[in-house]
Write an enzyme that holds these catalytic residues in place. Structure first.
Site, mmCIF file in Angstrom:
data_model
loop_
_atom_site.group_PDB
_atom_site.id
_atom_site.type_symbol
_atom_site.label_atom_id
_atom_site.label_comp_id
_atom_site.label_asym_id
_atom_site.label_seq_id
_atom_site.Cartn_x
_atom_site.Cartn_y
_atom_site.Cartn_z
ATOM 1 N N CYS A 124 -7.507 -13.524 14.789
ATOM 2 C CA CYS A 124 -6.646 -14.467 14.066
ATOM 3 C C CYS A 124 -7.524 -15.552 13.449
ATOM 4 O O CYS A 124 -7.691 -16.640 14.007
ATOM 5 C CB CYS A 124 -5.599 -15.061 14.997
ATOM 6 S SG CYS A 124 -4.379 -13.858 15.568
ATOM 7 N N CYS A 141 0.237 -5.553 -0.568
ATOM 8 C CA CYS A 141 -0.437 -6.198 0.562
ATOM 9 C C CYS A 141 -1.835 -6.674 0.160
ATOM 10 O O CYS A 141 -2.619 -7.089 1.012
ATOM 11 C CB CYS A 141 -0.517 -5.253 1.760
ATOM 12 S SG CYS A 141 -1.441 -3.730 1.449
#
Length: 374
Positions: free
Chosen positions: A14, A333
């Site tokens: 992340c 995307c």
């Protein structure tokens, strides 16, 4: 968002987690606007926010450690397992199930695959949770050797995890960075996981693709449906249709809908959903999206494209540019490949766009654009 794994340096996936969420979303919006700045008439709708935790409906857990003490998570730089069972990105049902699955690996004697040593059997556990809390589990193995033991202990696992509906084994015998192989062995009578999205029941087979953020997928399909209904086309193609999310949301009385997808598993799922919903005018075919368009006798009024990261490419872009298609809904995307594809279709003008934060805490996202022929 606080993450003990990140702070301890055990997982750095992340990459934006230290940024306030509002800054993350603003950065994604800004990147899209900059990449598509050459389209002066493009109006941006407000971005769609995601939850920062508990949103990920699929766990792709690398197996490591030993058969007695397996790890489920990722591998470190030396190829050794790092356990991430408590990852806060996963849905609550997945987080609750992972300790039970680690115990099952030990009980069934499924040796985790040792990447440096090139020995062992279990490469990945792939676990998906539906909006109703049901689960689909896939064991990615090097060979069939553990399958008999998995079958033997499966009743106990299903007793421990009563929401476990679909279980299968995928065989990936090669030593390379490929998630799964071609062969799937189904171990349960149910073959699909029902994914209730908005008012549409989608079916997910073991080898079918589905968006990893169910709430964002629902928002994506609602936006697509809104634009399709506004244009009121008589015929729609959904290219790269997957399990039929856009196509089934676009179906309406008097409208012909065709979905094209390379995966035969996904097409079987889409057909099942259409049959259950009584959508006789929705048809799905396995094949290459570009080849289908180039060989079709006529073009529809509206085309939906939801390609992989590489985009639709020059051939399909050229076909759309020269075709009679009036409108295109492009879901991407990868805003960079989207910008490249739009440049190849100057007659199809982007008029509205929207960022949907499919992957919070990372630099990835989904962006949708409505194109109108001018």
């Amino acid at each position: 968002m606080h993450c003990a794994y990140y702070e301890a340096g055990r997982c750095r996936s992340c990459t934006l987690i230290e940024q306030p969420y509002s800054h993350q979303l603003a950065g994604k919006q800004r990147q899209c606007e900059e990449l598509l700045a050459g389209h002066a008439g493009l109006r941006w709708l407000p971005p769609v926010e995601s939850r920062q935790h508990g949103f990920r409906n699929k766990a792709k857990m690398v197996a490591g450690g030993t058969v007695d003490e397996p790890t489920l998570g990722i591998l470190d730089h030396d190829g050794h397992g790092v356990d991430l069972r408590g990852c806060g990105l996963h849905t609550p049902g997945i987080r609750a199930a992972l300790p039970t699955l680690a115990d099952f690996v030990a009980r069934a004697g499924i040796t985790p695959y040792d990447v440096p040593g090139r020995r062992g059997e279990l490469k990945y556990l792939l676990l998906t949770e539906s909006p109703d809390g049901e689960l689909m589990l896939r064991f990615v193995l090097r060979s069939q050797e553990p399958v008999a033991r998995i079958r033997k202990h499966l009743p106990g696992l299903r007793a421990d995890l009563p929401d476990l509906v679909v279980v299968s084994v995928n065989l990936q015998p090669e030593h390379k960075a490929v998630l799964e192989g071609d062969r799937e062995i189904l171990l349960t009578e149910p073959e699909t996981l029902r994914m209730r999205v908005n008012d549409v029941d989608l079916h997910l087979r073991p080898q079918s693709f589905f968006q990893t953020n169910t709430e964002m997928a629902a928002a994506l399909y609602r936006q697509g449906r809104e634009w399709v209904e506004e244009k009121a086309p008589a015929a729609v193609w959904d290219l790269y249709c997957g399990v039929g999310g856009f196509a089934l949301h676009s179906a309406a009385p008097g409208r012909e809908v065709v979905g094209i997808e390379a995966s035969a598993e996904a097409i079987a799922s889409a057909r099942l959903s259409a049959d259950e919903a009584g959508l006789g005018a929705a048809h799905f075919h396995a094949g290459d999206a570009t080849a289908y368009a180039l060989t079709a006798e006529s073009a529809p009024d509206l085309v939906i494209v939801n390609p992989p990261r590489r985009g639709i490419g020059p051939e399909l872009s050229a076909w759309l540019e020269s075709s009679d298609v009036r409108d295109v809904v492009y879901s991407s995307c990868n805003a960079q490949s989207l910008a490249r594809d739009l440049a190849a279709m100057p007659s199809l003008v982007p008029t509205r766009g929207r960022v949907l934060d499919m992957f919070p805490n990372t630099g990835h996202y989904e962006v949708m654009v409505l194109l109108e022929r001018r």
